[in-house]
Every structure is written in structure tokens, then in C-alpha cells.
Design a protein around this motif. Structure first.
Motif, PDB file in Angstrom:
ATOM      1  N   ARG A 315       0.832  -1.211   0.000  1.00 30.22           N
ATOM      2  CA  ARG A 315       0.000   0.000   0.000  1.00 30.22           C
ATOM      3  C   ARG A 315       0.865   1.259   0.000  1.00 30.22           C
ATOM      4  O   ARG A 315       0.546   2.239  -0.684  1.00 30.22           O
ATOM      5  N   ARG A 316       1.957   1.236   0.756  1.00 28.02           N
ATOM      6  CA  ARG A 316       2.885   2.384   0.752  1.00 28.02           C
ATOM      7  C   ARG A 316       3.395   2.645  -0.658  1.00 28.02           C
ATOM      8  O   ARG A 316       3.433   3.784  -1.131  1.00 28.02           O
ATOM      9  N   LEU A 317       3.832   1.580  -1.319  1.00 26.52           N
ATOM     10  CA  LEU A 317       4.372   1.720  -2.673  1.00 26.52           C
ATOM     11  C   LEU A 317       3.303   2.243  -3.620  1.00 26.52           C
ATOM     12  O   LEU A 317       3.561   3.152  -4.427  1.00 26.52           O
ATOM     13  N   ASP A 318       2.096   1.698  -3.513  1.00 31.93           N
ATOM     14  CA  ASP A 318       1.008   2.141  -4.395  1.00 31.93           C
ATOM     15  C   ASP A 318       0.700   3.622  -4.190  1.00 31.93           C
ATOM     16  O   ASP A 318       0.411   4.345  -5.158  1.00 31.93           O
ATOM     17  N   ARG A 319       0.728   4.077  -2.933  1.00 30.03           N
ATOM     18  CA  ARG A 319       0.431   5.490  -2.656  1.00 30.03           C
ATOM     19  C   ARG A 319       1.462   6.403  -3.318  1.00 30.03           C
ATOM     20  O   ARG A 319       1.129   7.456  -3.872  1.00 30.03           O
ATOM     21  N   ILE A 320       2.728   6.011  -3.256  1.00 32.07           N
ATOM     22  CA  ILE A 320       3.777   6.832  -3.871  1.00 32.07           C
ATOM     23  C   ILE A 320       3.665   6.793  -5.390  1.00 32.07           C
ATOM     24  O   ILE A 320       3.801   7.823  -6.070  1.00 32.07           O
ATOM     25  N   VAL A 321       3.392   5.608  -5.953  1.00 29.26           N
ATOM     26  CA  VAL A 321       3.222   5.502  -7.407  1.00 29.26           C
ATOM     27  C   VAL A 321       2.067   6.383  -7.865  1.00 29.26           C
ATOM     28  O   VAL A 321       2.180   7.135  -8.850  1.00 29.26           O
ATOM     29  N   SER A 322       0.939   6.320  -7.150  1.00 30.37           N
ATOM     30  CA  SER A 322      -0.233   7.132  -7.514  1.00 30.37           C
ATOM     31  C   SER A 322       0.075   8.620  -7.413  1.00 30.37           C
ATOM     32  O   SER A 322      -0.322   9.413  -8.282  1.00 30.37           O
ATOM     33  N   ALA A 323       0.783   9.003  -6.359  1.00 28.23           N
ATOM     34  CA  ALA A 323       1.108  10.427  -6.175  1.00 28.23           C
ATOM     35  C   ALA A 323       1.988  10.940  -7.301  1.00 28.23           C
ATOM     36  O   ALA A 323       1.800  12.059  -7.798  1.00 28.23           O
ATOM     37  N   MET A 324       2.940  10.123  -7.754  1.00 34.21           N
ATOM     38  CA  MET A 324       3.867  10.579  -8.779  1.00 34.21           C
ATOM     39  C   MET A 324       3.207  10.666 -10.158  1.00 34.21           C
ATOM     40  O   MET A 324       3.734  11.315 -11.053  1.00 34.21           O
ATOM     41  N   ARG A 325       2.059  10.016 -10.322  1.00 33.44           N
ATOM     42  CA  ARG A 325       1.371  10.067 -11.615  1.00 33.44           C
ATOM     43  C   ARG A 325       0.543  11.329 -11.787  1.00 33.44           C
ATOM     44  O   ARG A 325       0.149  11.673 -12.896  1.00 33.44           O
ATOM     45  N   LYS A 326       0.264  12.031 -10.704  1.00 32.90           N
ATOM     46  CA  LYS A 326      -0.600  13.211 -10.759  1.00 32.90           C
ATOM     47  C   LYS A 326       0.158  14.416 -11.318  1.00 32.90           C
ATOM     48  O   LYS A 326       1.387  14.475 -11.241  1.00 32.90           O
ATOM     49  N   PRO A 327      -0.580  15.403 -11.871  1.00 31.08           N
ATOM     50  CA  PRO A 327       0.093  16.611 -12.377  1.00 31.08           C
ATOM     51  C   PRO A 327       0.615  17.475 -11.234  1.00 31.08           C
ATOM     52  O   PRO A 327       0.051  17.483 -10.131  1.00 31.08           O
ATOM     53  N   TRP A 328       1.704  18.205 -11.508  1.00 31.39           N
ATOM     54  CA  TRP A 328       2.338  19.074 -10.518  1.00 31.39           C
ATOM     55  C   TRP A 328       2.342  20.500 -11.066  1.00 31.39           C
ATOM     56  O   TRP A 328       2.737  20.731 -12.203  1.00 31.39           O
ATOM     57  N   SER A 329       1.926  21.433 -10.251  1.00 33.00           N
ATOM     58  CA  SER A 329       1.815  22.822 -10.686  1.00 33.00           C
ATOM     59  C   SER A 329       3.184  23.478 -10.793  1.00 33.00           C
ATOM     60  O   SER A 329       3.998  23.384  -9.872  1.00 33.00           O
ATOM     61  N   VAL A 330       3.407  24.144 -11.933  1.00 31.93           N
ATOM     62  CA  VAL A 330       4.604  24.962 -12.099  1.00 31.93           C
ATOM     63  C   VAL A 330       4.285  26.407 -11.721  1.00 31.93           C
ATOM     64  O   VAL A 330       5.073  27.093 -11.078  1.00 31.93           O
ATOM     65  N   ASP A 331       3.130  26.864 -12.145  1.00 31.03           N
ATOM     66  CA  ASP A 331       2.595  28.163 -11.748  1.00 31.03           C
ATOM     67  C   ASP A 331       1.081  28.062 -11.826  1.00 31.03           C
ATOM     68  O   ASP A 331       0.525  26.970 -12.042  1.00 31.03           O
ATOM     69  N   LYS A 332       0.373  29.161 -11.672  1.00 31.24           N
ATOM     70  CA  LYS A 332      -1.091  29.107 -11.616  1.00 31.24           C
ATOM     71  C   LYS A 332      -1.717  28.691 -12.944  1.00 31.24           C
ATOM     72  O   LYS A 332      -2.879  28.272 -12.990  1.00 31.24           O
ATOM     73  N   ASP A 333      -0.941  28.787 -14.024  1.00 30.31           N
ATOM     74  CA  ASP A 333      -1.493  28.479 -15.346  1.00 30.31           C
ATOM     75  C   ASP A 333      -0.976  27.172 -15.938  1.00 30.31           C
ATOM     76  O   ASP A 333      -1.508  26.710 -16.954  1.00 30.31           O
ATOM     77  N   HIS A 334       0.074  26.597 -15.359  1.00 32.16           N
ATOM     78  CA  HIS A 334       0.703  25.430 -15.984  1.00 32.16           C
ATOM     79  C   HIS A 334       0.928  24.319 -14.965  1.00 32.16           C
ATOM     80  O   HIS A 334       1.229  24.580 -13.798  1.00 32.16           O
ATOM     81  N   ALA A 335       0.767  23.091 -15.448  1.00 37.21           N
ATOM     82  CA  ALA A 335       1.058  21.908 -14.641  1.00 37.21           C
ATOM     83  C   ALA A 335       1.787  20.904 -15.526  1.00 37.21           C
ATOM     84  O   ALA A 335       1.623  20.900 -16.750  1.00 37.21           O
ATOM     85  N   VAL A 336       2.601  20.076 -14.921  1.00 32.32           N
ATOM     86  CA  VAL A 336       3.373  19.086 -15.670  1.00 32.32           C
ATOM     87  C   VAL A 336       3.170  17.709 -15.055  1.00 32.32           C
ATOM     88  O   VAL A 336       2.818  17.582 -13.874  1.00 32.32           O
ATOM     89  N   ARG A 337       3.383  16.691 -15.849  1.00 26.53           N
ATOM     90  CA  ARG A 337       3.388  15.320 -15.351  1.00 26.53           C
ATOM     91  C   ARG A 337       4.825  14.818 -15.365  1.00 26.53           C
ATOM     92  O   ARG A 337       5.578  15.076 -16.301  1.00 26.53           O
ATOM     93  N   LEU A 338       5.175  14.112 -14.321  1.00 27.47           N
ATOM     94  CA  LEU A 338       6.544  13.629 -14.170  1.00 27.47           C
ATOM     95  C   LEU A 338       6.637  12.179 -14.626  1.00 27.47           C
ATOM     96  O   LEU A 338       5.768  11.364 -14.293  1.00 27.47           O
ATOM     97  N   ASN A 339       7.668  11.885 -15.363  1.00 27.73           N
ATOM     98  CA  ASN A 339       7.941  10.508 -15.773  1.00 27.73           C
ATOM     99  C   ASN A 339       8.816   9.882 -14.688  1.00 27.73           C
ATOM    100  O   ASN A 339      10.036   9.818 -14.804  1.00 27.73           O
TER     101      ASN A 339
END
Length: 646
Positions: A315-339
Motif C-alpha cells: 500500500r505504501r508503494l502504491d500510494r507513492i506511485v499514484s502520487a507521482m502520476r498526478k500533475p504538478w503545478s509549475v505556476d497558476k497556469d501550468h502543470a506538468v506530469r513527471l515521468n
């Protein structure tokens, strides 16, 4: 006797209190070094407090029982001597941290122990001898005949530290060098101040200054914390890991790597990239409750958690995997997804030190990136792959010593005239029993280490020997591979030119292959080196075009003579519409910009005919010939190459 003033001691006590406040961090693991520094802090605080108490009780000796007065003064001498001895041990440990002369460290330790024993004997016998201090009939404090010998202790310790530094200064860290150079000056200035103002008590001030210097150089919590994310850094992770290993505790550890994070920096600037890293750090810190999160490297993080049942670890591993798949805000107008790439290890009774754990994690991360895996667990299969890698690395070292590397050659077919006028030089290795080791096993490892430099020059020597021999008259040139690191080495042009002069080989007879990745990652610098080498007569071929780093604009802007289309593009040339469309489009494009094309990985006659039909200038692959040693190549030309018909 002076009418002592305690202002400087109070200030010293405040300074030490400030250091303690900023040094204390319950998240930090208690390493031997931290324990020793805590001892320095506690003993310094005790010494200053006891010094203040001795002045108080001396002023009020009429109201203080003599045994208490004696006890307080004795404790002051004990704490002062212990304080200077522990500080000296700490500084000597840092001084010998990178020094190989362990015998010298032992001798320094024996010297400190001897000094401590002498002063311990003086303090223990003082109630009977009065050599350090005693009290007269009215209860007044009187210095003994050896009282000032206590002040000789720090002087002797400074001399010891400076002497050890002078013996090993080339191996002493920069921070320690600064301390050794500045402490005697500070001590001298304080002594001058004491001389001018004899009523000032500076015992605590001396110690506080040393403690502050140590804290700023070695023990500040900020030294163990990443400045951007405020997570622990690599050194604090290894310290925590070492403590768990020493306590024989099992644990779960996850290494999170951000693939191609440089693209975020390129698009949004480093400020935008820092915002993303900070968010990732906060999320991993949130998900590591009960454990710790660390910034392991620039774009790598580690989560270290205590052992629990397998279901909870999943479950710990799954939570981290799920978190890393979500978009991350660069600023108020842009978000990126991390590989993101996540490597997990569950430690169950393995006798691995911190360095071994880190090596296994980094190995697994490299495998995950190469195989494009999102999650990879270091299990028994990975352990076997890691062990195999270590065996190959060791084998490469011995092979280098025993000259078991060889230069082999694979001829290239010229579509224009049907001849084999060129060849590629390749490295091969034999094991201890003379068996060939797969290049796929050892070449990637060599490219990650300094070994690749030696292997490249072995190949270039082999190519020059073949060209110099004239054994194959129709052989116009031989190509050899260069890595980015080799291409950018200082003096590579001169070294290569000198080698060719030695073999009477013209630079036009050696073509230098560099990978598309090298060009993409080091564009401007690589271009300038290539132009310099072109001025000396060398020509370049781009290797592995189409392996995932394709950038046509950077490719055509570089001074390449040939572009080699990777086998991944050629495999489907007869069966896949997209592959054939790609090849049929690329070859005319490169011709228009003045570059010829080599089709690699030709394994059938149909592929060869298709590549020629699309306009390929040179063809290379097992359909024509496999790589072979120079002697076999000469025989192949006589028996096969000159009579070959497509």
C-alpha cells in the motif's frame, strides 16, 4: 585576587544555548559524530555553569559549607579538562577523516589519553596536595602551585592538532584546514584581551568560540539538510540507514527518480523546476510518516520506512506511485506530469552496509530507466543481475590487465558499387577461459565508468594497425565510436592525430561515430569540438539515429558526413508501414542536407533491397557479415567479400 566579572561567561552561555537550539532536530539520527558533538556541547555548558558557580560560592563562601565549595571547584576542573579533551578528540577525528595514516591517528589518540590521565591524577589528588587549589582558614579560595598547568592543556592540544595537520595537510579537508589556521589566531587575540582586561573570565568564551566554529563548519543541521526541499540529504540518509543496519532493523526503502526532469527546467526555467521539486518533497514527506524522506540527488528522492507486513508495504508503494502520476503545478497556469521511476527494496536480514544498499538501488534505477519500467523491485532476480554486473566489472579489470580485449570489424556494403569499402571497428572481450563475453553485457558498464576510455583507444589502435598493414587494399576507411566524455576531453584531437601519424594513417581513413544522444545532450559544446576536429581532417558519423533522442534540427546543424539509421527503424522496413514511411522520408531528407545514410541492422536480403530502394548509401548487418577479428576479416574479403552478390 581579582574582582572577577562574569559578563563574558554569561554571553558564552547564551551562545552555546543558541547553538543547542539550532542543532537540536529530532528528525536527525544520532550518529557517533553527533553524539561526540553533543558531548562537546554538554561539557562546555557544564564547564561555563560551574565556572559561574565557583565565582558565586567564592563571593559567598562565608555562607557556603566548605565541602560544597570544594566539590563545585573540583567539578569545574573535571568538566573543563573533559571539555577540552573531547573537543580535541572531535577535531582530530575530522582531521584524520581522509588520512590513510591510521597509525598517526592512534598516536594522537594515545597522546590525548596521556594528557587526560595526567590531569585526572592531578584533580584526584588535589584534596590532599592542594596543587590545583585549596582554601585557607577563613574559607578563601587560593590557587595551588600547579593551578596554571590547567591552562597548559588547551595549549598542548592546539600544538597536537597543528602538528598532525602539518604532517597530513594534503589529505585534510578544506573546512578543517580553515579551523587549524584560524583557531590559533583567535586564541592569541583572546589571550591579548585577557591580558588587557585581567578581571574578565574568558574560559567559557574560549570554548564557545571553538564550538561555534565547529558548528558552522561541520555540525550545522543545514549541512545535513537539502537547502531547496528541506529534506535530509544523501549523507543524512546513509547515517540513518547505518543506524538501522547496526540495530539489525528491517526496513523498506524506495528510490524515486524523475526521468528527463531537465526538460522541465528547459521549458519553465530552473525556478519552475525548483517549484516542482519542492512539491514532490512535501508529498513524499507526507507519505513517509513513521519514516523519513530525503533528497538523494538532483532529481532523485528516497523514502525510508520501518518494516511492516507485506500488505502495508504494498500500500505504501502504491500510494507513492499514484502520487507521482498526478500533475504538478509549475505556476497558476501550468502543470506538468513527471515521468517517475520508482525502485523498491525490502530489507529482511540482509547483511548489507549502507554503501551496498545504495549501490543496489542505483543499479536498479539504471535498469528501470533503460527498460522504461515505472516500478522495479530489487528481488532475487535483480540481485542476480547485480551480482552478474559486479562479476563483469571485475572481469573487465582483469581483462584489461591481461590484454583480453580485442578489436573486431564488421564490413559495410556500398550500395553504389556493390563493394565492401568500409568497416566499423568494435570492441570484444574474452573471459578467463577464452570465451567471448556479449558486448551487451560489458559495453554499457564500460560506458558508465572510466574503462570506456581505455577500450576506445584499444579499438582505435586496432583500426590503425589494420589500415597501416594494407592487408585489405579496398578498405577506404574504418569507423570507431566515441562517447561524449571522450569527445569532450581536453587534448583528444592532438592525441588522435599523434596516433594516426605514428601509424601513417590519414585522418580521412578514420571516421568518428558519436551517438545521437551525445549530440542532443551536449549540442553547442559538441559542435565546437567537431568543427575543430574537422579542421584537422576528421569526419563524423551520427550513430543510433532513431533510438528515442531524435532531434532533426540539432542533427542537421552538426557537421556529419553520414547518419546511421538505428536497427529499430530498419526492423520493420518490409513489414510495417510506419517504419517504411519513416525510412523513406528520412533518407531523402538527409541527402538534401548533404549527409549520406547508413542502414544498420540489415538481417535479410529483402531488408537490404528495401533500404537500397529508399536510397541508403551504405548497409551494415548480419546479412552481409558478422563482426570478426582482423585476420578473419582479411580471409573473408578474399573468399566472400570480393565475390559477394546481393
Amino acid at each position: 585576587m581579582f574582582d572577577w566579572t562574569l559578563i563574558s561567561e554569561y554571553l558564552a552561555l547564551i551562545f552555546i544555548a543558541v547553538v543547542i537550539y539550532f542543532y537540536y532536530d529530532k528528525r536527525q539520527i544520532t550518529t557517533p559524530r553527533r553524539r561526540l558533538f553533543w558531548s562537546c556541547l554538554i561539557l562546555t555548558t557544564s564547564s561555563i555553569v560551574l565556572n559561574i558557580l565557583t565565582i558565586w560560592v567564592d563571593d559567598m563562601h562565608a555562607n557556603v559549607p566548605l565541602p560544597i565549595n570544594v566539590a563545585i571547584n573540583t567539578l569545574y576542573f573535571v568538566s573543563s579538562v573533559a571539555m577540552t579533551l573531547v573537543i580535541t578528540v572531535y577535531l582530530l577525528m575530522r582531521e584524520y577523516e581522509f588520512v590513510h595514516d591510521k597509525q598517526g591517528a592512534k598516536m594522537a589518540g594515545y597522546t590525548v589519553a596521556a594528557l587526560g590521565a595526567i590531569y585526572a591524577a592531578l584533580i584526584a589528588t588535589n584534596p590532599w596536595t592542594g596543587w590545583l587549589f585549596h582554601f585557607d582558614a577563613s574559607g578563601d579560595y587560593l590557587r595551588g602551585p600547579l593551578n596554571r598547568i590547567v591552562y597548559a592543556l588547551p595549549v598542548a592540544e592546539i600544538i597536537l592538532i597543528v602538528s598532525c595537520y602539518l604532517l597530513h595537510r594534503k589529505s585534510v579537508s578544506l573546512s578543517m584546514r580553515k579551523i587549524v589556521r584560524c583557531v590559533p589566531i583567535i586564541v592569541a587575540l583572546l589571550l591579548i584581551f585577557q591580558r588587557i582586561y585581567p578581571e574578565q573570565l574568558l574560559n567559557g568564551t574560549f570554548a564557545a568560540v571553538i564550538i561555534l566554529i565547529i558548528f558552522m563548519n561541520f555540525q550545522s543541521v543545514r549541512i545535513e539538510v537539502d537547502s531547496l526541499t528541506e529534506l535530509g540529504n544523501r549523507s543524512s540518509f546513509t547515517a540513518e540507514l547505518a543506524a538501522r543496519i547496526e540495530a539489525k532493523q528491517d526496513y523498506q526503502v524506495m528510490l524515486v527518480g524523475l526521468r528527463n526532469f531537465s526538460e522541465i527546467n528547459r521549458v519553465y526555467g530552473h525556478a519552475g523546476g525548483d517549484i516542482v521539486l519542492f512539491q514532490v518533497a512535501r508529498k513524499l514527506e507526507e507519505l513517509s510518516r513513521g519514516g523519513f524522506a530525503y533528497r538523494f540527488d538532483g532529481d532523485e528522492f528516497i523514502v525510508l520506512l520501518p518494516h511492516t507486513d507485506a500488505a502495508e508495504q504494498d500500500r505504501r508503494l502504491d500510494r507513492i506511485v499514484s502520487a507521482m502520476r498526478k500533475p504538478w503545478s509549475v505556476d497558476k497556469d501550468h502543470a506538468v506530469r513527471l515521468n517517475a521511476v520508482i525502485v523498491e527494496m525490502r530489507h529482511l536480514g540482509k547483511q548489507w552496509g549502507p554503501e551496498n544498499v545504495v549501490n543496489r538501488l542505483e543499479f536498479s534505477l539504471g535498469v528501470a530507466k533503460r527498460e522504461n519500467a515505472e516500478v522495479l523491485r530489487f528481488d532475487d532476480q535483480m540481485a542476480e543481475r547485480y551480482a552478474k554486473q559486479k562479476r563483469i566489472l571485475l572481469s573487465m579489470q582483469t581483462a584489461m590487465q591481461q590484454n583480453r580485449f580485442e578489436t573486431w570489424f564488421q564490413p559495410l556494403y556500398c550500395a553504389e558499387n556493390g563493394r565492401f569499402e568500409t568497416a566499423e571497428a568494435l570492441i570484444r572481450m574474452r573471459d578467463e577461459k577464452g570465451r567471448l563475453v556479449s558486448p551487451g553485457d560489458f559495453v554499457p558498464l564500460a560506458e558508465q565508468s572510466d574503462v570506456i576510455d581505455d577500450l576506445t583507444w584499444i579499438v582505435i589502435h586496432g583500426a590503425c594497425d589494420l589500415l597501416q598493414s594494407g592487408a585489405i587494399p579496398e578498405l577506404r576507411y574504418v569507423s570507431v565510436n566515441l562517447t561524449a566524455r571522450q569527445l569532450l576531453q581536453t587534448g583528444v584531437t592532438e592525441r588522435l592525430a599523434a596516433l594516426l601519424d605514428e601509424h601513417d594513417v590519414d585522418p580521412s581513413q578514420i571516421k568518428l561515430e558519436i551517438t545521437e544522444r551525445t549530440v542532443t545532450e551536449n549540442g553547442a559544446l559538441v559542435a565546437s569540438v567537431m568543427e575543430e576536429m574537422r579542421g584537422r581532417g576528421f569526419e563524423f558519423m551520427m550513430d543510433d539515429f532513431g533510438t528515442g533522442y531524435s532531434n532533426l534540427s540539432s542533427t542537421v546543424s552538426m557537421p556529419f558526413t553520414y547518419v546511421k539509421l538505428d536497427k529499430s527503424l530498419i526492423d520493420g522496413i518490409c513489414s510495417d508501414k510506419n517504419s517504411s514511411l519513416m525510412v523513406s522520408t528520412l533518407i531523402p531528407f538527409f541527402h538534401k542536407v548533404g549527409e549520406k545514410v547508413v542502414a544498420e541492422g540489415i538481417e535479410s536480403r529483402d531488408q537490404a533491397l528495401a533500404a537500397i530502394d529508399y536510397g541508403a548509401d551504405r548497409l551494415q548487418g548480419f546479412h552481409f557479415a558478422k563482426p570478426m577479428p582482423a585476420g578473419e576479416l582479411c580471409l573473408w574479403y578474399r573468399t566472400t567479400g570480393r565475390q559477394f552478390k546481393l
